[in-house]
Design a protein around this motif. Structure first.
Motif, PDB file in Angstrom:
ATOM      1  N   LEU A   1      44.225  42.098  33.409  1.00  0.00           N
ATOM      2  CA  LEU A   1      44.529  42.032  34.842  1.00  0.00           C
ATOM      3  C   LEU A   1      44.288  40.632  35.419  1.00  0.00           C
ATOM      4  CD1 LEU A   1      42.953  45.420  36.023  1.00  0.00           C
ATOM      5  CD2 LEU A   1      45.376  44.913  35.621  1.00  0.00           C
ATOM      6  N   LEU A   2      43.355  39.863  34.797  1.00  0.00           N
ATOM      7  CA  LEU A   2      42.996  38.553  35.344  1.00  0.00           C
ATOM      8  C   LEU A   2      43.899  37.411  34.867  1.00  0.00           C
ATOM      9  CD1 LEU A   2      39.099  38.713  35.115  1.00  0.00           C
ATOM     10  CD2 LEU A   2      40.492  38.861  37.177  1.00  0.00           C
TER      11      LEU A   2
ATOM     12  N   GLY B   1      40.795  45.464  29.126  1.00  0.00           N
ATOM     13  CA  GLY B   1      41.701  45.839  30.205  1.00  0.00           C
ATOM     14  C   GLY B   1      41.519  44.958  31.432  1.00  0.00           C
ATOM     15  N   VAL B   2      40.276  44.650  31.811  1.00  0.00           N
ATOM     16  CA  VAL B   2      40.017  43.772  32.961  1.00  0.00           C
ATOM     17  C   VAL B   2      40.580  42.383  32.703  1.00  0.00           C
ATOM     18  CG1 VAL B   2      38.206  42.665  34.320  1.00  0.00           C
ATOM     19  CG2 VAL B   2      38.012  45.081  33.708  1.00  0.00           C
TER      20      VAL B   2
ATOM     21  N   VAL C   1      48.943  44.771  26.578  1.00  0.00           N
ATOM     22  CA  VAL C   1      49.522  45.974  27.166  1.00  0.00           C
ATOM     23  C   VAL C   1      50.161  46.856  26.105  1.00  0.00           C
ATOM     24  CG1 VAL C   1      51.337  46.822  28.700  1.00  0.00           C
ATOM     25  CG2 VAL C   1      49.849  44.954  29.441  1.00  0.00           C
TER      26      VAL C   1
ATOM     27  N   SER D   1      48.823  38.931  27.637  1.00  0.00           N
ATOM     28  CA  SER D   1      49.023  40.126  28.465  1.00  0.00           C
ATOM     29  C   SER D   1      50.011  41.088  27.828  1.00  0.00           C
ATOM     30  CB  SER D   1      49.517  39.732  29.853  1.00  0.00           C
ATOM     31  OG  SER D   1      48.544  38.982  30.529  1.00  0.00           O
TER      32      SER D   1
END
Length: 617
Positions: A30-31, A26-27, A59, A55
């Motif tokens: 986000l990056l 998950g991190v 997701v 991504s």
């Protein structure tokens, strides 16, 4: 729609691992936009597309996992593992090698960490090996593939991305490990607290166990007295526990022995019992039995109770035992062998309440004394029920679950071995099939007695050598070492005066001198209790002279030994009818008719009494 419990149960350790992997990937999701935007600014469109793909896929799979729950985790994990192992090498290829891509290949490393968390060290080793091979291969990739995009990021951006990649990967791995360790620590603290509560409960339980064993040990005692009868016992309870650095045990087996006096003669009394249930339940039953039996022994000290015949004393104790265990309404039963040994004569009186058969060890040979079950376990309702045994054209009638006293005349050197069902409940390993089977061989215990030569330790060692004991084991050894009589002065095992008195008894009966016959028979009973018919003769003679109380006592003694004797039942019926105990009369007549429905004397007296008394209506 019903949901199965197996579908909604979630193992806490697996849930912890799943959360760790969600944090890890998950991190990353986000990056990655940072890299995608930068590549787009510098016209590296193909390189910018790869983080977008990651991504989007991440997701979608994360959303799938959130909807499906634990069932969807495998899809999420496989997708993320695949993306991490495919997209970094692809991005490095597009950017023209390890240096141009700022070490983006290092993003494969979280897969190794994730594999270690979720699948263990073995799978992590394979993924780690693959990661190292790809990293080594990336050193030679520029010379092999060149720079397909034709563009290159500025040196400053490459260095910044290099630092960001290392920091991001290090941060993700550190955050994942930190979360994992803190959560494990919290879980460990919870387990420690739970373990402390369990330990405290165990200590309290062991205190209860110790209290029970402390109460039961004094009740299960073998009190020795000088004389020809020696009693030994061995108890191996299955439930063992440690209390204050000492090993104790509790269970439902009990062995008791003591000496009592009846009618001026010493008797050794013994009891081997096995209460229903394991550990506390069985131990409670043993304590109850020990307490009631000790009460019976204490009651015997009164002169009135010492005037009982052995048969009466055993029956009285049996009724006390039965009433106590009946009061539990089927939640507590107990099997037992209980009896007396006449120390002067070596005559054995005993009852077997659904206990394993009693063994006689004589001259190196072991045999069972019983052949059939007569009395059910203590606590079972006493029901007289007619049963039939025989072939198609022949039936032998008897009554089931009637108090039946067994007798046996011991010879000097004889040994009686009694044991609970733990002696037969042995898990034996079959070498051919290499599997365990319960013992069903009734000969096994006889072999143990012979192999151990009647010694309890030897018997136990033989049984243990056959397999594992799966129940409480108690053994009792009763040996008779009376004086060995020479053949002089005896004929057929009796004294000459006995033969003389029998002749006098017969002459008294012939001339119908019932008073003299009763006295002779009673004197002979005192010296030769093993001659059953003397009780019946003495009872009938006392009835004839209207000595009804003594007649009833002697008649009951014979009846206890031979409960299906029609002559005995008729004699008792007449006695109790004359004493006015009509309920007892009805019970005896019902039993007579159950044994032999065609027995005419019983029918006649039943009809006569029925016509005179309402109790028979």
């Amino acid at each position: 729609m019903m949901v199965r419990s197996s579908e909604i149960r979630t193992d806490s350790s697996q849930e912890l691992k799943r959360r760790s992997l969600v944090i890890l990937f998950g991190v990353t999701i986000l990056l990655v936009p940072i890299w995608s935007v930068t590549y787009w600014i510098y016209n590296l469109y193909a390189a910018a597309l790869i983080p977008v793909i990651y991504s989007a896929c991440g997701v979608l799979t994360l959303l799938y996992y959130w909807i499906k729950g634990p069932e969807g985790f495998s899809v999420f994990m496989i997708t993320c593992f695949g993306l991490y192992f495919v997209l970094p090498p692809t991005l490095q290829t597009v950017l023209g090698g390890y240096q141009n891509a700022s070490g983006v290949i290092l993003w494969m490393f979280p897969v190794v960490i994730a594999t270690f968390i979720y699948q263990g060290a073995r799978h992590a080793f394979y993924w780690g090996s693959a990661f190292m091979l790809v990293v080594i291969g990336s050193v030679f990739s520029p010379s092999l593939i060149g720079n397909p995009s034709g563009h290159r990021l500025p040196e400053r951006i490459v260095d910044i991305f290099y630092a960001l990649n290392i920091v991001a990967i290090g941060g993700i791995v550190s955050a994942t490990v930190y979360y994992l360790l803190t959560t494990i620590s919290r879980k460990s603290n919870q387990l420690s607290e739970a373990l402390g509560e369990v330990t405290k409960a165990k200590e309290l339980q062991e205190q209860d166990y110790f209290l029970i064993s402390y109460l039961s040990n004094p009740l299960s005692q073998i009190k020795t007295h000088p004389g020809p009868v020696r009693v030994e016992s061995l108890i191996e309870q299955r439930k063992k526990f440690q209390y204050k650095d000492q090993v104790h045990e509790i269970g439902g087996d009990i062995c008791i022995s003591d000496r009592i006096t009846l009618r001026g003669k010493n008797y050794t009394t013994f009891l081997n019992g096995d209460a229903m249930g394991k550990s506390l339940q069985g131990a409670a039953g043993a304590i109850i039995m020990g307490s009631v039996f000790r009460s019976c022994l204490a009651r015997n000290k009164s002169k009135r109770n010492q005037q009982h015949y052995p048969e009466q004393w055993i029956k009285s104790c049996y009724l006390d035992f039965q009433k106590i265990f009946e009061s539990f309404d089927g939640s507590m039963f107990m099997s037992m062998v209980f009896g007396l040994v006449d120390e002067e004569r070596g005559f054995l009186y005993y009852i077997n309440a659904e206990h394993p058969w009693t063994v006689l060890y004589r001259g190196g040979e072991a045999v069972y004394l019983e052949e059939e079950l007569n009395i059910r376990k203590l606590g079972m309702p006493i029901i007289d029920r007619s049963i039939q045994d025989g072939g198609e054209h022949h039936y032998h009638h008897c009554v089931e679950n009637v108090f039946t006293l067994k007798t046996f005349l011991l010879q000097p050197g004889d040994t009686i071995i009694i044991g609970s069902d733990g002696r037969d409940d042995i898990s034996i390993k079959k070498t051919a099939a290499d599997r365990l089977e319960m013992n069903w061989d009734t000969q096994l215990f006889l072999n143990a007695v012979q192999d151990g030569r009647g010694n309890l330790t030897g018997i136990k060692n033989f049984l243990i050598a056959q397999g594992d004991l799966v129940d409480d084991l108690s053994l009792m050894r009763i040996s008779y070492e009376g004086e060995k009589k020479s053949s002089n002065g005896f004929r057929n095992g009796v004294r000459p005066e006995y033969i003389t008195n029998r002749r006098v008894l017969h002459r008294a009966l012939e001339r119908r001198d019932f008073a003299a016959a009763a006295k002779i028979a009673q004197d002979q009973i005192q010296a030769y209790p093993d001659h059953d018919t003397l009780f019946l003769i003495a009872s009938i003679c006392n009835r004839k002279i209207n000595n009804l109380e003594l007649a009833a006592d002697l008649g009951e003694c014979y009846h206890y030994r031979r409960p299906n004797s029609k002559t005995s039942l008729m004699n008792l019926t007449k006695i109790y009818y004359r004493t006015g105990e009509l309920e007892r009369v009805k019970c005896l007549l019902d039993r007579l008719i159950a044994i032999d429905p065609e027995y005419e004397p019983a029918r006649k007296i039943f009809d006569v009494i029925q016509a005179r008394n309402k109790v028979f209506v």
